[in-house]
Scaffold this active site. Structure first.
Site, PDB file in Angstrom:
ATOM      1  N   LYS A 181       2.972 -15.250   8.660  1.00  0.00           N
ATOM      2  CA  LYS A 181       3.264 -15.378   7.242  1.00  0.00           C
ATOM      3  C   LYS A 181       3.481 -13.969   6.694  1.00  0.00           C
ATOM      4  O   LYS A 181       2.558 -13.179   6.591  1.00  0.00           O
ATOM      5  CB  LYS A 181       2.104 -16.096   6.530  1.00  0.00           C
ATOM      6  CG  LYS A 181       2.431 -16.532   5.101  1.00  0.00           C
ATOM      7  CD  LYS A 181       2.142 -15.445   4.113  1.00  0.00           C
ATOM      8  CE  LYS A 181       2.479 -15.860   2.696  1.00  0.00           C
ATOM      9  NZ  LYS A 181       2.365 -14.707   1.744  1.00  0.00           N
ATOM     10  N   GLU A 257      -7.825  -5.992   8.724  1.00  0.00           N
ATOM     11  CA  GLU A 257      -7.502  -4.568   8.614  1.00  0.00           C
ATOM     12  C   GLU A 257      -7.182  -4.339   7.151  1.00  0.00           C
ATOM     13  O   GLU A 257      -6.146  -4.792   6.658  1.00  0.00           O
ATOM     14  CB  GLU A 257      -6.327  -4.209   9.528  1.00  0.00           C
ATOM     15  CG  GLU A 257      -6.196  -2.710   9.756  1.00  0.00           C
ATOM     16  CD  GLU A 257      -5.371  -2.035   8.686  1.00  0.00           C
ATOM     17  OE1 GLU A 257      -5.992  -1.372   7.817  1.00  0.00           O
ATOM     18  OE2 GLU A 257      -4.149  -2.173   8.691  1.00  0.00           O
ATOM     19  N   CYS A 291      -2.363   2.525   4.293  1.00  0.00           N
ATOM     20  CA  CYS A 291      -3.794   2.336   4.095  1.00  0.00           C
ATOM     21  C   CYS A 291      -4.619   3.430   4.743  1.00  0.00           C
ATOM     22  O   CYS A 291      -5.733   3.721   4.305  1.00  0.00           O
ATOM     23  CB  CYS A 291      -4.226   0.968   4.622  1.00  0.00           C
ATOM     24  SG  CYS A 291      -3.798   0.694   6.353  1.00  0.00           S
ATOM     25  N   GLU A 390      -8.419   2.639  -4.045  1.00  0.00           N
ATOM     26  CA  GLU A 390      -7.170   2.798  -3.313  1.00  0.00           C
ATOM     27  C   GLU A 390      -5.997   2.669  -4.281  1.00  0.00           C
ATOM     28  O   GLU A 390      -5.813   1.640  -4.921  1.00  0.00           O
ATOM     29  CB  GLU A 390      -7.063   1.745  -2.204  1.00  0.00           C
ATOM     30  CG  GLU A 390      -5.856   1.939  -1.311  1.00  0.00           C
ATOM     31  CD  GLU A 390      -5.836   0.969  -0.144  1.00  0.00           C
ATOM     32  OE1 GLU A 390      -5.547   1.403   0.984  1.00  0.00           O
ATOM     33  OE2 GLU A 390      -6.097  -0.222  -0.366  1.00  0.00           O
TER      34      GLU A 390
END
Length: 486
Positions: A181, A257, A291, A390
């Protein structure tokens, strides 16, 4: 180089087909529509999971290592044959600088399929434990590694080929079937891989299913489906928590992750010019949309102003603009929403008492596209939201430390633990710092940890499990013990 507008299809049970509707895919550098992507509905996803379940339960795919190795090598060859088409798609849809497509944005992940094939080919699927007599019964015991079953692979938009193929390669090599997906921002990249699988490989129908959708509920439906045995998710920590909760109802394995706010530590004996410039340029790559990028630069307090100046000067020289231009290092952010989110953090930095040493908004002259100029934020402590959350943009926060132990404290004072870096000359001091950092990957003096054979993943809220390497391959394997009486 131009990517022509087109429509994309879903890959379900070996067939390329439309979805319940369509949605546009947008070029983030021009804000133009590239074409229409197939928009999967609930029934399309149900069909994809059913196909993957049948392919696992009713065919020999999960037991035929030779076929899997053949198909993975065939897929690598097929992707390589269409690499120029894939390159154009990646630059247009992702906004990835074209130079990056010769590495982790495209060419690297394609080549890495060979590692997955070689690993499956030479892997020890069965291991004898040796003779024993538990409870007085002479017994031969064998540990058998087997695939989990149906894997739900859910990926984000920032490095779609790297993330899609880093899940498909080992999952297929291990003998699983997959429902991929893809992110709604980058459906074309995933759909092209699905098309190539359908048209140019011997991968059996149902083994790989590729679903694109603008509806985030489709992801939840996939995670909750009891026919799915394992969820491999890459994305934000907030969404990762939701994935864990949704998967708990069927007690399936979850690999995550997630996000990061990684620190690059500069010790007082390091080459400050080199370390600060490297951190600044590194976070400007692909507009900071990674990331594992080190987005906090932690430097000796006595040289703080110097470090800020070096970082700002290096960032000011980064070429921002058209990702199709080989000179460009920093392309656009993926969407208007993401650009506005990053701008909100820059405004917050000022409100929190910080200052912008460079950047701080759209680059001069770029009125079209979702651009933010590479930015250095100074004058904050690690308690500021801009230093803790973040941002996922080309933003570097420079923080001051008062010695090695304080640098470690600052780096570890985070809910994340994905990546990090240490710069220093004295090997004993460097080793002392490295041994105390709570993070999954660490670069020392510019060392590169990204590689197909190296495990990648994080501590704390940066995730669970590892991707790539033997450890990443074994995430997709169950362990069965067979005990035979002699």
């Amino acid at each position: 180089m131009a990517a022509r507008p087109r429509s994309t299809a879903l890959l379900i049970d070996g067939d390329l087909r439309g979805g319940a509707g369509t949605f546009p895919t947008i070029n983030p550098a021009t804000e133009d529509a590239l074409g229409q992507a197939a928009d999967a509905g609930a029934q399309d996803l149900d069909d994809a999971v059913a196909a993957a379940r049948r392919a696992f339960d009713d065919t020999e795919w999960c037991r035929d290592v030779e076929l899997r190795v053949h198909c993975l090598r065939q897929l690598r060859t097929a992707l390589a044959a269409e690499i120029d088409t894939l390159r154009a798609v990646t630059v247009a849809e992702v906004g990835a600088p074209i130079t990056g497509t010769y590495g982790p944005h495209l060419q690297g992940p394609v080549d890495d399929l060979e590692y997955a094939a070689e690993l499956a080919e030479g892997y020890g699927w069965r291991q004898r434990l040796g003779a024993a007599a538990p409870l007085g019964v002479p017994t031969r015991r064998t540990v058998v590694r087997e695939p989990y079953g149906v894997v739900a692979a859910i990926t984000p938009w920032n490095f779609p080929h790297q993330l899609n193929l880093a899940k498909l390669g080992p999952a297929l090599a291990a003998g699983n079937t997959v429902v991929l997906k893809a992110a709604p921002e980058t459906p074309w990249c995933a759909a092209e891989v699905g098309r190539i699988i359908a048209e140019r490989t011997d991968i059996p129908a149902g083994v790989v299913n590729v679903v694109t959708s603008a509806d985030h509920r489709i992801g939840a439906q996939l995670v909750e489906d009891p026919r799915v045995d394992l969820v491999s998710f890459t994305g934000s920590t907030a969404t990762g928590r939701a994935v864990m909760a949704a998967a708990s109802g069927t007690v399936k394995k979850v690999f995550l992750e997630l996000g990061g706010k990684s620190a690059s530590i500069v010790l007082d004996d390091a080459d400050l010019s080199r370390a600060a410039a490297a951190a600044a340029v590194g976070v400007a790559r692909h507009a900071g949309q990674g990331c594992a990028f080190t987005t906090r630069l932690v430097v000796p307090r006595s040289r703080y102003d110097e470090a800020v100046e070096i970082a700002a000067d290096a960032m000011a020289r980064v070429v921002v603009g058209d990702p199709a231009d080989p000179a460009t290092m920093c392309g656009p952010l993926i969407s208007a929403r993401q650009r506005d989110r990053v701008q909100g953090y820059l405004d917050l930095a000022i409100a929190e008492g910080g200052r912008l040493a460079c950047g701080g908004g759209p680059p001069p002259g770029l009125t079209t596209g979702y651009y933010i100029a590479p930015t250095v934020v100074a004058g904050l402590t690690n308690d500021a939201r801009v230093a803790r959350e973040e941002i996922f943009g080309p933003v570097l926060v420079v923080l001051a430390h008062d010695g090695d132990a304080d640098a470690v404290r600052i780096a570890n004072d985070s809910s994340y633990g994905l990546s990090g870096a240490v710069h220093g000359i004295d090997p004993q001091r460097v080793a002392w710092v490295v041994s105390r950092l709570r993070t999954g990957t660490i670069s020392v003096n510019g060392g590169v940890w990204y590689s197909a054979d190296a495990p990648f993943g994080g501590y704390k809220q940066s995730g669970l499990g590892r991707e790539m390497g033997v450890a990443g391959f074994e995430e997709y394997l169950e362990i069965k013990l067979v005990a035979e009486a002699e």
